[in-house]
Structure formats: structure tokens, C-alpha cells
Write an enzyme that holds these catalytic residues in place. Structure first.
Site, mmCIF file in Angstrom:
data_model
loop_
_atom_site.group_PDB
_atom_site.id
_atom_site.type_symbol
_atom_site.label_atom_id
_atom_site.label_comp_id
_atom_site.label_asym_id
_atom_site.label_seq_id
_atom_site.Cartn_x
_atom_site.Cartn_y
_atom_site.Cartn_z
ATOM 1 N N ASP A 101 0.864 -1.172 0.000
ATOM 2 C CA ASP A 101 0.000 0.000 0.000
ATOM 3 C C ASP A 101 0.898 1.218 0.000
ATOM 4 O O ASP A 101 1.746 1.379 0.875
ATOM 5 C CB ASP A 101 -0.909 0.007 1.231
ATOM 6 C CG ASP A 101 -1.847 1.204 1.219
ATOM 7 O OD1 ASP A 101 -2.341 1.539 0.135
ATOM 8 O OD2 ASP A 101 -2.068 1.792 2.283
ATOM 9 N N ASP A 128 -3.348 1.647 7.128
ATOM 10 C CA ASP A 128 -2.456 1.228 6.054
ATOM 11 C C ASP A 128 -2.159 -0.267 6.091
ATOM 12 O O ASP A 128 -2.052 -0.923 5.065
ATOM 13 C CB ASP A 128 -1.143 2.013 6.124
ATOM 14 C CG ASP A 128 -1.378 3.511 5.956
ATOM 15 O OD1 ASP A 128 -2.263 3.866 5.157
ATOM 16 O OD2 ASP A 128 -0.697 4.297 6.625
ATOM 17 N N GLU A 180 -1.562 -1.273 -6.046
ATOM 18 C CA GLU A 180 -2.745 -0.655 -6.624
ATOM 19 C C GLU A 180 -2.346 0.063 -7.900
ATOM 20 O O GLU A 180 -1.313 0.717 -7.969
ATOM 21 C CB GLU A 180 -3.351 0.348 -5.641
ATOM 22 C CG GLU A 180 -4.240 -0.316 -4.627
ATOM 23 C CD GLU A 180 -4.866 0.688 -3.688
ATOM 24 O OE1 GLU A 180 -6.093 0.764 -3.636
ATOM 25 O OE2 GLU A 180 -4.106 1.371 -2.994
#
Ligand SMILES: [Zn+2]
Length: 417
Positions: free
Chosen positions: A196, A365, A283
Site C-alpha cells: 500500500d 495502512d 494498486e
């Protein structure tokens, strides 16, 4: 959905290119010639970009690489632009190719709209062939042998040489070799890590067992302050003055230092992550969309996420690992990694939350990195692969059945095109 993209990543077999960047030391005549060539390349880039923009306005269509290249002979015949003849013609054609690529990257939403090149920025010229590495130097058409300290070479053919000149007047050559090796087959056995990309920390990872946080190096802030100070100084100088030129150079030097420090950090971190894992899940960031939010803009461009993902990608390719990019609309922060309950809203400043369904206490997170990892594994399993996390040896569907071939050498040089 991005399954198509993922599948093409799995079966796509590329020849392995390797790049190194070396400092070169042209003599005064060579500097003059290179400056001329880079000037012509920059002029042609701006001219072609402008022409593309105009054509688009008038016809609703852009110009192809071929159409742009057909303009060149006309310009060389015209008296005003006859000086283009002095520039090695393949450099100009390479510029056309790069502009066409820049447009394609823009339309594929991978990059911003191509920009005009400034005289004050980094200058460059790309030689697509006919260059040679010789003893103590690089041989460039029309320029001759430029002194260089080449510390490492790759087996294979030298494809392109890109010469760059920094605003601090240092010259570099990026040498791209075709090693004529195929990239190792993608094998998805081994560890899977989810990353992340954060704002408070640079990134948070989860590998199925433990969560790690990686913070931005502290000295970035120091550099930043220094930069702000030097920029303010520059702004106070009179236009066209000698002292303004000097101040501009000082600003450029800080920029260079920041960029080197950032690349160094990103190289080391991506190397560590790729060494420890076979599959990396991130991502798929639409940087453009995110930068529209001005609060985040500075932070995002600072931490160099795009560069980080590129570094991960090419390092993984070298070892036959896989980068899985998951849809950025996947609600990685708002989903409980324990029970998959999805909360409706999670403000950016809320760092911790408790799942209303199962009561798990989440660090924002850490929870996101767990979800990103799980989503990557899910997407791989959709493709008919199982991962080590689920046990057993796994091969992606459609991949070749040959043995994994590790490449004999590895490069830390960024493959800048
Ligand atoms: Zn829950």
C-alpha cells in the site's frame, strides 16, 4: 476489469534489454556538436508537438509517426530550417518515435500530455543505431569517440545510445543493450507481498505474515528546504543577469541531488522487496486523477510512486516474478481484512478504525496492504494459478513450459528511454 491486462503480462515474452547510464566527458568541439544536435532534436520535438496539436484541432485526428517524419525533408529543403540537415537524421527520427510514444502513453492514461521542451531543462538526443562502445569511450556518429568511464557492459548488441546534458552541464550516455536473452518465464511460486503506497509512510507491505512500514528518508525534507531557499533567491535576481544564471545553476544542482537521493532510495527498496518475493501486488494508480487533489499533489510527486512501480516491474521481470496491479477502485482501505465487511466512509485523516461487524481494530495502512495482497492472490487464482500462499507449485496458464531461466547479470541502472 484488469484481467486482460494481467493475462497479457503473464504470456508476454519479451527480449531482455539492459541499460546502463555512464558519465561521459566530451571535449569542447564535441560539446559544441552535441549541443547543436540536442538543440535540433528539441526544436523538432516542439515543432512536431505543435503541428500535432494544430492538426488535432483542425481535423480531430493526430499525426502518425510516418506522417511526422514526412515533414522533415520539407523542412530541410526550406531555407529557414535548412540547418536541420546538420543534425544526424536518425536522431530526429528517434525524436519523432519518442513523441509518438509519449502520445500513446497519454492516451493509454499512463502519462501526462506531452510537454514542450525548454532550453533550460535537461537536453537529450537519442541515437538509435551506429554507436559503438570502444576502449575508454563511446563512438557516436558525427561526434566521434567521447571519453567515458564505462564500468560494466552487457553481452549483446548495443541498440540505442541516449546522450543527456543536465542543467548543471554534466553529460551522460544511457546505453541500451539487447542481450538476446528471453525474459525468464513467469513463475508464481514463492512469496506474495501486497504494497500500500502511503502518504505518511512511503509504503506499507504485508507478506502474509508480517507488516512492514517504510518511511521516506529524512534527508528529503532537508533538501526540500534547501531547494525552497535557493528558489526564493533565484526569484529575486534580475532577469538576464549573470547572478541569475548562477542562481539557476544552484537550483538545478539541488534538484539533481534530490532526484539522485530519491532514485537511490527507490532502487534499494524495490531491490529488497523483489529479492524477498516472487509476486508483488500494488494498486494501479491513476496518478493524474490523484494529483487533481491539490493537498496530495505535492506529496505524491515527491515520493515518486510511478518510478517505484516501474523499478519493481523491471526487477521482477528480470527474475521471472510478477507485478500484479489491482484496480484502484478496489476499496482496499475501507474493507475489513478479517471479515470483508465494507464501511461506507473512511476520511483520509482517520488512521485507525474498528470494524463494526467483527470488532477488529485496524491500522488503516496495514489493513489496506493486507487487502491488496488478498485481492492480488484472488486475481491470480481467477487466471487458473494458485499461489504459494495456498500451497503447491503454480504456473500461470498460457506460460511456456520451459525451465525458469535466471538472467546471468543484473543491473541497477534505471532503464531510462
Ligand atoms: Zn471485520
Amino acid at each position: 476489469m484488469c484481467y486482460d491486462h494481467l493475462l497479457s503480462t503473464l504470456v508476454h515474452l519479451k527480449l531482455l534489454y539492459r541499460a546502463i547510464k555512464v558519465r561521459i566527458y566530451p571535449n569542447p568541439q564535441q560539446c559544441q556538436k552535441l549541443t547543436q544536435v540536442m538543440g535540433a532534436a528539441r526544436w523538432w520535438w516542439n515543432y512536431a508537438l505543435n503541428l500535432s496539436n494544430q492538426t488535432y484541432k483542425e481535423t480531430g485526428k493526430g499525426l502518425t509517426q510516418i506522417a511526422l517524419n514526412q515533414v522533415l525533408p520539407l523542412l530541410k529543403k526550406s531555407e529557414e530550417t535548412a540547418w536541420l540537415k546538420d543534425c544526424y537524421s536518425q536522431v530526429l527520427q528517434s525524436t519523432t518515435l519518442n513523441l509518438t510514444k509519449a502520445f500513446k502513453n497519454f492516451f493509454d492514461k499512463r502519462a501526462k500530455y506531452p510537454r514542450f521542451k525548454s532550453y533550460h531543462g535537461r537536453q537529450s538526443a537519442q541515437y538509435p543505431q551506429n554507436c559503438q562502445v570502444v576502449e575508454n569511450g563511446v563512438k557516436i556518429p558525427q561526434v566521434g569517440v567521447i571519453k567515458a568511464s564505462i564500468y560494466r557492459l552487457f553481452d549483446g548488441q548495443l541498440k540505442t545510445v541516449t546522450i543527456t546534458k543536465t542543467p548543471t552541464r554534466k553529460y551522460y550516455a544511457s546505453l541500451l543493450f539487447d542481450t538476446e536473452l528471453e525474459t525468464p518465464e513467469v513463475v508464481v511460486t514463492g512469496k506474495v507481498i501486497g504494497i500500500d503506497l502511503g502518504l505518511k509512510d512511503f509504503c506499507i507491505t504485508h507478506n502474509g505474515e508480517k507488516t512492514s512500514k517504510y518511511t521516506n528518508p529524512k534527508h528529503f525534507k532537508k533538501h526540500q528546504k534547501n531547494l525552497a531557499r535557493k528558489q526564493a533567491k533565484l526569484a529575486r535576481k534580475k532577469k538576464g543577469s549573470k547572478s541569475r544564471q548562477k542562481a539557476r545553476k544552484l537550483v538545478a544542482r539541488v534538484h539533481e541531488r534530490i532526484s539522485n537521493a530519491r532514485q537511490d532510495f527507490l532502487h534499494k527498496l524495490s531491490r529488497k522487496i523483489v529479492n524477498d518475493n516472487q509476486v508483488v501486488v500494488v494498486e494501479n494508480l491513476n496518478v493524474k486523477g490523484m494529483v487533481c487533489n491539490h493537498n496530495l499533489a505535492q506529496a505524491i510527486s515527491d515520493v515518486g510512486w510511478g518510478m517505484f512501480i516501474n523499478f519493481l516491474d523491471y526487477k521482477l521481470q528480470q527474475k521471472g516474478g510478477l507485478l500484479v496491479e489491482i484496480d484502484r477502485f478496489f476499496p482496499s482501505s475501507k474493507t475489513c481484512s478479517n471479515c470483508l465487511y465494507q464501511i461506507s466512509e473512511l476520511p483520509l485523516d482517520m488512521r485507525e478504525w474498528i470494524c463494526p461487524s467483527c470488532g477488529t481494530h485496524h491500522d488503516r495502512d496495514e489493513n489496506a496492504s493486507k487487502n491488496i495482497r488478498a485481492e492480488g492472490i484472488r486475481q491470480l487464482s481467477v487466471l487458473g494459478t494458485r499461489t504459494a500462499a495456498e500451497g503447491g507449485e503454480v504456473r500461470p496458464k498460457g506460460g511456456r513450459k520451459s525451465v525458469l531461466r535466471h538472467s546471468p547479470v543484473s543491473s541497477e541502472a534505471p532503464t531510462s528511454a
